[in-house]
Design a protein around this motif. Structure first.
Motif, PDB file in Angstrom:
ATOM      1  N   LEU A 175     -31.262  28.939 -71.332  1.00  0.00           N
ATOM      2  CA  LEU A 175     -30.088  29.243 -70.529  1.00  0.00           C
ATOM      3  C   LEU A 175     -30.357  30.446 -69.633  1.00  0.00           C
ATOM      4  O   LEU A 175     -31.091  31.363 -70.015  1.00  0.00           O
ATOM      5  CB  LEU A 175     -28.901  29.545 -71.435  1.00  0.00           C
ATOM      6  N   PRO A 176     -29.787  30.465 -68.436  1.00  0.00           N
ATOM      7  CA  PRO A 176     -29.971  31.613 -67.542  1.00  0.00           C
ATOM      8  C   PRO A 176     -29.348  32.866 -68.124  1.00  0.00           C
ATOM      9  O   PRO A 176     -28.348  32.810 -68.853  1.00  0.00           O
ATOM     10  CB  PRO A 176     -29.262  31.178 -66.256  1.00  0.00           C
ATOM     11  N   GLN A 177     -29.951  34.009 -67.814  1.00  0.00           N
ATOM     12  CA  GLN A 177     -29.421  35.308 -68.238  1.00  0.00           C
ATOM     13  C   GLN A 177     -29.171  36.166 -67.001  1.00  0.00           C
ATOM     14  O   GLN A 177     -29.918  36.104 -66.029  1.00  0.00           O
ATOM     15  CB  GLN A 177     -30.407  36.020 -69.163  1.00  0.00           C
ATOM     16  N   SER A 178     -28.123  36.958 -67.077  1.00  0.00           N
ATOM     17  CA  SER A 178     -27.843  37.886 -65.984  1.00  0.00           C
ATOM     18  C   SER A 178     -28.231  39.292 -66.404  1.00  0.00           C
ATOM     19  O   SER A 178     -28.624  39.529 -67.548  1.00  0.00           O
ATOM     20  CB  SER A 178     -26.364  37.840 -65.616  1.00  0.00           C
ATOM     21  N   ASP A 179     -28.094  40.244 -65.461  1.00  0.00           N
ATOM     22  CA  ASP A 179     -28.402  41.637 -65.790  1.00  0.00           C
ATOM     23  C   ASP A 179     -27.227  42.346 -66.448  1.00  0.00           C
ATOM     24  O   ASP A 179     -27.298  43.539 -66.753  1.00  0.00           O
ATOM     25  CB  ASP A 179     -28.839  42.391 -64.535  1.00  0.00           C
ATOM     26  N   GLY A 180     -26.121  41.617 -66.675  1.00  0.00           N
ATOM     27  CA  GLY A 180     -24.961  42.199 -67.336  1.00  0.00           C
ATOM     28  C   GLY A 180     -23.972  42.842 -66.396  1.00  0.00           C
ATOM     29  O   GLY A 180     -22.861  43.210 -66.815  1.00  0.00           O
ATOM     30  N   SER A 181     -24.329  42.979 -65.119  1.00  0.00           N
ATOM     31  CA  SER A 181     -23.392  43.558 -64.156  1.00  0.00           C
ATOM     32  C   SER A 181     -22.399  42.490 -63.709  1.00  0.00           C
ATOM     33  O   SER A 181     -22.614  41.286 -63.896  1.00  0.00           O
ATOM     34  CB  SER A 181     -24.137  44.119 -62.949  1.00  0.00           C
ATOM     35  N   SER A 182     -21.332  42.922 -63.078  1.00  0.00           N
ATOM     36  CA  SER A 182     -20.301  41.978 -62.650  1.00  0.00           C
ATOM     37  C   SER A 182     -20.742  41.137 -61.457  1.00  0.00           C
ATOM     38  O   SER A 182     -20.173  40.069 -61.208  1.00  0.00           O
ATOM     39  CB  SER A 182     -19.020  42.737 -62.282  1.00  0.00           C
ATOM     40  N   ARG A 183     -21.785  41.558 -60.732  1.00  0.00           N
ATOM     41  CA  ARG A 183     -22.156  40.864 -59.495  1.00  0.00           C
ATOM     42  C   ARG A 183     -23.018  39.636 -59.751  1.00  0.00           C
ATOM     43  O   ARG A 183     -22.888  38.629 -59.061  1.00  0.00           O
ATOM     44  CB  ARG A 183     -22.895  41.822 -58.553  1.00  0.00           C
ATOM     45  N   ASN A 184     -23.940  39.703 -60.683  1.00  0.00           N
ATOM     46  CA  ASN A 184     -24.769  38.536 -61.046  1.00  0.00           C
ATOM     47  C   ASN A 184     -25.498  37.968 -59.818  1.00  0.00           C
ATOM     48  O   ASN A 184     -25.611  36.758 -59.632  1.00  0.00           O
ATOM     49  CB  ASN A 184     -23.889  37.451 -61.685  1.00  0.00           C
ATOM     50  N   ARG A 185     -26.012  38.837 -58.952  1.00  0.00           N
ATOM     51  CA  ARG A 185     -26.561  38.408 -57.661  1.00  0.00           C
ATOM     52  C   ARG A 185     -27.744  37.452 -57.802  1.00  0.00           C
ATOM     53  O   ARG A 185     -27.833  36.449 -57.099  1.00  0.00           O
ATOM     54  CB  ARG A 185     -26.988  39.634 -56.848  1.00  0.00           C
ATOM     55  N   LYS A 186     -28.683  37.783 -58.697  1.00  0.00           N
ATOM     56  CA  LYS A 186     -29.898  36.986 -58.817  1.00  0.00           C
ATOM     57  C   LYS A 186     -29.582  35.539 -59.187  1.00  0.00           C
ATOM     58  O   LYS A 186     -30.107  34.594 -58.592  1.00  0.00           O
ATOM     59  CB  LYS A 186     -30.822  37.613 -59.862  1.00  0.00           C
ATOM     60  N   ASN A 187     -28.700  35.354 -60.150  1.00  0.00           N
ATOM     61  CA  ASN A 187     -28.359  34.000 -60.578  1.00  0.00           C
ATOM     62  C   ASN A 187     -27.544  33.264 -59.517  1.00  0.00           C
ATOM     63  O   ASN A 187     -27.672  32.044 -59.363  1.00  0.00           O
ATOM     64  CB  ASN A 187     -27.592  34.042 -61.899  1.00  0.00           C
ATOM     65  N   LEU A 188     -26.705  33.981 -58.792  1.00  0.00           N
ATOM     66  CA  LEU A 188     -25.938  33.330 -57.722  1.00  0.00           C
ATOM     67  C   LEU A 188     -26.858  32.843 -56.607  1.00  0.00           C
ATOM     68  O   LEU A 188     -26.619  31.779 -56.012  1.00  0.00           O
ATOM     69  CB  LEU A 188     -24.871  34.278 -57.178  1.00  0.00           C
ATOM     70  N   ARG A 189     -27.912  33.603 -56.326  1.00  0.00           N
ATOM     71  CA  ARG A 189     -28.872  33.139 -55.322  1.00  0.00           C
ATOM     72  C   ARG A 189     -29.563  31.860 -55.777  1.00  0.00           C
ATOM     73  O   ARG A 189     -29.766  30.925 -54.998  1.00  0.00           O
ATOM     74  CB  ARG A 189     -29.900  34.238 -55.031  1.00  0.00           C
ATOM     75  N   LYS A 190     -29.923  31.803 -57.058  1.00  0.00           N
ATOM     76  CA  LYS A 190     -30.528  30.582 -57.600  1.00  0.00           C
ATOM     77  C   LYS A 190     -29.542  29.415 -57.522  1.00  0.00           C
ATOM     78  O   LYS A 190     -29.926  28.273 -57.217  1.00  0.00           O
ATOM     79  CB  LYS A 190     -30.951  30.807 -59.048  1.00  0.00           C
ATOM     80  N   ALA A 191     -28.280  29.690 -57.786  1.00  0.00           N
ATOM     81  CA  ALA A 191     -27.256  28.646 -57.733  1.00  0.00           C
ATOM     82  C   ALA A 191     -27.112  28.098 -56.329  1.00  0.00           C
ATOM     83  O   ALA A 191     -27.005  26.869 -56.127  1.00  0.00           O
ATOM     84  CB  ALA A 191     -25.925  29.197 -58.230  1.00  0.00           C
ATOM     85  N   ILE A 192     -27.105  28.979 -55.338  1.00  0.00           N
ATOM     86  CA  ILE A 192     -26.991  28.543 -53.936  1.00  0.00           C
ATOM     87  C   ILE A 192     -28.154  27.620 -53.567  1.00  0.00           C
ATOM     88  O   ILE A 192     -27.964  26.589 -52.911  1.00  0.00           O
ATOM     89  CB  ILE A 192     -26.948  29.773 -53.007  1.00  0.00           C
ATOM     90  N   LYS A 193     -29.345  27.979 -54.006  1.00  0.00           N
ATOM     91  CA  LYS A 193     -30.524  27.160 -53.702  1.00  0.00           C
ATOM     92  C   LYS A 193     -30.411  25.767 -54.335  1.00  0.00           C
ATOM     93  O   LYS A 193     -30.682  24.745 -53.696  1.00  0.00           O
ATOM     94  CB  LYS A 193     -31.784  27.865 -54.194  1.00  0.00           C
ATOM     95  N   LEU A 194     -30.002  25.705 -55.613  1.00  0.00           N
ATOM     96  CA  LEU A 194     -29.862  24.416 -56.290  1.00  0.00           C
ATOM     97  C   LEU A 194     -28.765  23.563 -55.648  1.00  0.00           C
ATOM     98  O   LEU A 194     -28.918  22.340 -55.490  1.00  0.00           O
ATOM     99  CB  LEU A 194     -29.541  24.637 -57.764  1.00  0.00           C
ATOM    100  N   LEU A 195     -27.672  24.187 -55.277  1.00  0.00           N
ATOM    101  CA  LEU A 195     -26.582  23.455 -54.627  1.00  0.00           C
ATOM    102  C   LEU A 195     -27.045  22.879 -53.296  1.00  0.00           C
ATOM    103  O   LEU A 195     -26.687  21.738 -52.943  1.00  0.00           O
ATOM    104  CB  LEU A 195     -25.374  24.376 -54.427  1.00  0.00           C
ATOM    105  N   ALA A 196     -27.844  23.647 -52.550  1.00  0.00           N
ATOM    106  CA  ALA A 196     -28.369  23.142 -51.278  1.00  0.00           C
ATOM    107  C   ALA A 196     -29.276  21.937 -51.508  1.00  0.00           C
ATOM    108  O   ALA A 196     -29.223  20.939 -50.757  1.00  0.00           O
ATOM    109  CB  ALA A 196     -29.117  24.253 -50.546  1.00  0.00           C
ATOM    110  N   GLU A 197     -30.111  21.999 -52.554  1.00  0.00           N
ATOM    111  CA  GLU A 197     -30.976  20.862 -52.883  1.00  0.00           C
ATOM    112  C   GLU A 197     -30.146  19.621 -53.219  1.00  0.00           C
ATOM    113  O   GLU A 197     -30.567  18.486 -52.959  1.00  0.00           O
ATOM    114  CB  GLU A 197     -31.878  21.212 -54.055  1.00  0.00           C
ATOM    115  N   ALA A 198     -28.977  19.836 -53.794  1.00  0.00           N
ATOM    116  CA  ALA A 198     -28.098  18.728 -54.172  1.00  0.00           C
ATOM    117  C   ALA A 198     -27.177  18.298 -53.033  1.00  0.00           C
ATOM    118  O   ALA A 198     -26.347  17.403 -53.218  1.00  0.00           O
ATOM    119  CB  ALA A 198     -27.270  19.121 -55.383  1.00  0.00           C
ATOM    120  N   GLY A 199     -27.311  18.929 -51.837  1.00  0.00           N
ATOM    121  CA  GLY A 199     -26.543  18.500 -50.667  1.00  0.00           C
ATOM    122  C   GLY A 199     -25.294  19.300 -50.394  1.00  0.00           C
ATOM    123  O   GLY A 199     -24.430  18.847 -49.623  1.00  0.00           O
TER     124      GLY A 199
END
Length: 604
Positions: free
Chosen positions: A398-422
């Motif tokens: 499972l993905p892990q965040s740095d514990g901060s409220s922003r979760n930037r790194k994982n959100l960037r990964k999410a954007i990339k996967l969503l783009a791959e899915a259209g």
């Protein structure tokens, strides 16, 4: 010719006799049955190892449920029933020990026999077995119960009936079930089916019974009084037929158990602090540490008890309905999991005290191992390599965040996967190639304050991805109805799993019930790999093969990203009045409906 005839056939007859003797030996009547090997307790056991056989009888307790009820028949699909009912008032031919994952002992049945290949099972009823109205349990009642539950009962009971090739009375108090499928667990499943009284339902519809049509069972408790949606009271039957049976000695000790119903968990907790309830289960470590300092607890009138266990974590979180086109791509489901900032949410909700669930069987030896699948697990998964989501064979965490409220790194990964899915952000809104927005609804029970807080944090994160989330809060009846009709996008989810997973896995994840109204396969899994892993589990001849098949199933389910997991319940937590006592020894299954209140007692 006669001497010649017998001389010629003597070896054949001897062979037949040998085979017959072997069959009889391997199918000898026994006091219990295990999936592999023999039950741990001997035929002359006195009581279960985790009970107090000298526990006193008596006392009245009050428990609380949220929501309401409109039925008191726990065996049909229709209506909402107090979940405790089927555990308190009904029994099968065999009963469980909470200290053994795969063993059953005689309850209504005094003995059990099986074929060497488990193709049939035969039960012999105890002559003293009685329903709560005092009438004897007959073979006719048993056969009727199997057929009625298998054809008109809740979905959880229907799978077995389809695998029974024949069911017949073999003696005054015995019957045999012959199975159509090779499945070692079916003999055990059959032993656990609740037995109901046939005569009660003559001229009545079992499936459409009214609120007052309460099934007559053989258990220790009967409904004494109720008011629809407000309370139901159970009293211990003083003439309970099995009270001195070794499997029951030291259990079912409380004279009266009442369930009061509340609109939400907060009101229920207030009732407990005010002394209106006798016990509550707490599932939040932060609450456990901070909210149990009210006056009754400070005086010692309320006690906090922790119960360890060795059970799998099961799965708790937010389930996505893959029948919806929005959730059919695993990359979308992974993106939504990446956006769920577990470390921050867990710190907010539990103070970070509860570890995250990492797979469906995590915390047990049935859990998938980290890294690439090896050995038998790899053999089972390889035929499906082309259709399995990424990470199934090579390993998924499972993905892990740095514990901060922003979760930037994982959100960037999410954007990339969503783009791959259209899916791309257009004017601040996530849309597909047809310009359709990515929005969905999370279905919630009214009063589910804990999950509401979680979804509020989650919705804010999704908004940063251009996703709009709506929270639909409905009452208990509407919630149950919508789940039954599979009318939801995402909803809170809890599926407890045991150390002896078996045929119920088809009900949870099998393709045969994917689109069946009322199915427990809420995520809508329709996957040949899942079906094949369940088949491998059920057809395992050794413990080693069984563990490998379960670990393979765990991989397929977890890498499927059907549920966004949250925290595990690594220990049972019960706050209770000081008069409620429990044995010194804990079973490996820890807390549950077969522990509290089953083996507890009341003592001033």
């Amino acid at each position: 010719m006669r001497p010649v005839f017998f001389q010629y056939f003597r070896p054949v007859l001897a062979g037949i006799a040998t085979v017959f003797a072997a069959e009889i030996a391997s199918a000898e009547s026994a006091h219990g049955i295990a999936m592999y090997g023999e039950p741990a307790l001997p035929p002359d056991f006195v009581s279960l190892p985790y009970v107090n056989p000298e526990a006193p009888k008596g006392g009245r307790v009050v428990f609380g449920n949220t929501g309401g009820f409109d039925s008191l028949n726990p065996f049909i699909q229709k209506g909402t029933v107090p979940w405790q009912m089927r555990f308190w008032g009904y029994e099968g031919l065999m009963g469980r020990s909470q200290d053994e994952p795969f063993s059953l002992y005689g309850l209504l049945a005094e003995s059990v026999e099986t074929a060497p290949d488990r193709s049939w099972v035969e039960f012999s009823l105890r002559p003293e077995a009685r329903f709560s109205d005092g009438s004897p349990v007959t073979v006719e009642d048993v056969i009727w119960s199997y057929e009625t539950l298998g054809t008109q009962g809740h979905l959880r009971y229907r799978g077995l009936w389809g695998k029974i090739a024949n069911i017949e009375q073999t003696g005054q108090r015995s019957l045999r079930l012959t199975f159509s499928d090779p499945d070692r667990e079916l003999a055990l499943v059959a032993g656990l089916r609740p037995i109901l009284k046939k005569a009660q339902w003559e001229g009545k519809s079992f499936a459409d019974g009214k609120l007052q049509d309460i099934p007559i069972g053989t258990g220790a408790y009967v409904v004494d009084d109720y008011e629809a949606g407000r309370y139901v009271s159970f009293k211990r039957n003083p003439d309970y037929w099995a009270q001195d049976l070794p499997l029951r000695r030291g259990t079912r000790n409380l004279d009266e158990m009442r369930i009061d119903f509340y609109g939400d968990q907060a009101v229920l907790f207030e009732a407990f602090t005010a002394g209106e309830l006798s016990a509550v289960r707490e599932f939040n470590a932060e609450n456990w540490a901070t909210k149990y300092n009210f006056p009754a607890a400070q005086r010692g009138d309320v006690v906090k008890t922790e119960i360890p266990h060795e059970k799998p974590s099961g799965m708790t979180g937010f389930v996505m309905n893959t029948r919806r086109p929005l959730f059919q791509d695993w990359r979308v489901r992974e993106a939504l999991t990446l956006a769920f900032n577990f470390e921050f949410i867990n710190d907010t909700m539990t103070g970070g005290a509860q570890p995250r669930i990492t797979s469906y069987f995590s915390g047990s030896d049935l859990a998938m191992l980290p890294g690439t699948a090896e050995g038998r697990v790899q053999e089972l998964l390889t035929p499906f390599a082309d259709i399995l989501p990424a990470g199934t064979i090579e390993g998924y965490t499972l993905p892990q965040s740095d514990g901060s409220s922003r979760n930037r790194k994982n959100l960037r990964k999410a954007i990339k996967l969503l783009a791959e899915a259209g899916w791309t952000v257009q004017d601040g809104v996530l849309r597909n190639d047809q310009g359709e927005p990515f929005d969905f609804t999370i279905l919630m029970r009214q009063g589910d304050s804990g999950n509401l807080t979680v979804t509020e944090i989650y919705s804010q994160a999704l908004a940063r991805l251009g996703i709009k989330v709506t929270e639909a809060k409905v009452d208990n009846a509407q919630y149950t109805g919508r789940l039954a009709e599979l009318d939801f996008d995402m909803t809170p989810f809890r599926r407890a799993l045991s150390l002896s997973p078996g045929n119920e896995q088809r009900l949870y994840w099998g393709s045969a019930v994917t689109d069946t109204p009322g199915t427990r396969n809420l995520m809508g899994i329709d996957d040949p790999a899942v079906d094949a892993m369940i088949d491998a589990m059920l057809n395992s001849q050794t413990r080693e093969d069984f563990v490998a098949a379960t670990r393979a199933l765990d991989r397929v389910l977890t890498a499927g990203r059907y549920v966004i997991p949250i925290w595990s319940f690594d220990v049972g937590r019960i706050a209770h009045i000081k008069e409620l006592k429990y044995p010194d020894t804990f079973p490996i299954y820890g807390d549950g409906p077969s522990y509290m209140p089953e083996v507890w007692w009341y003592q001033d």
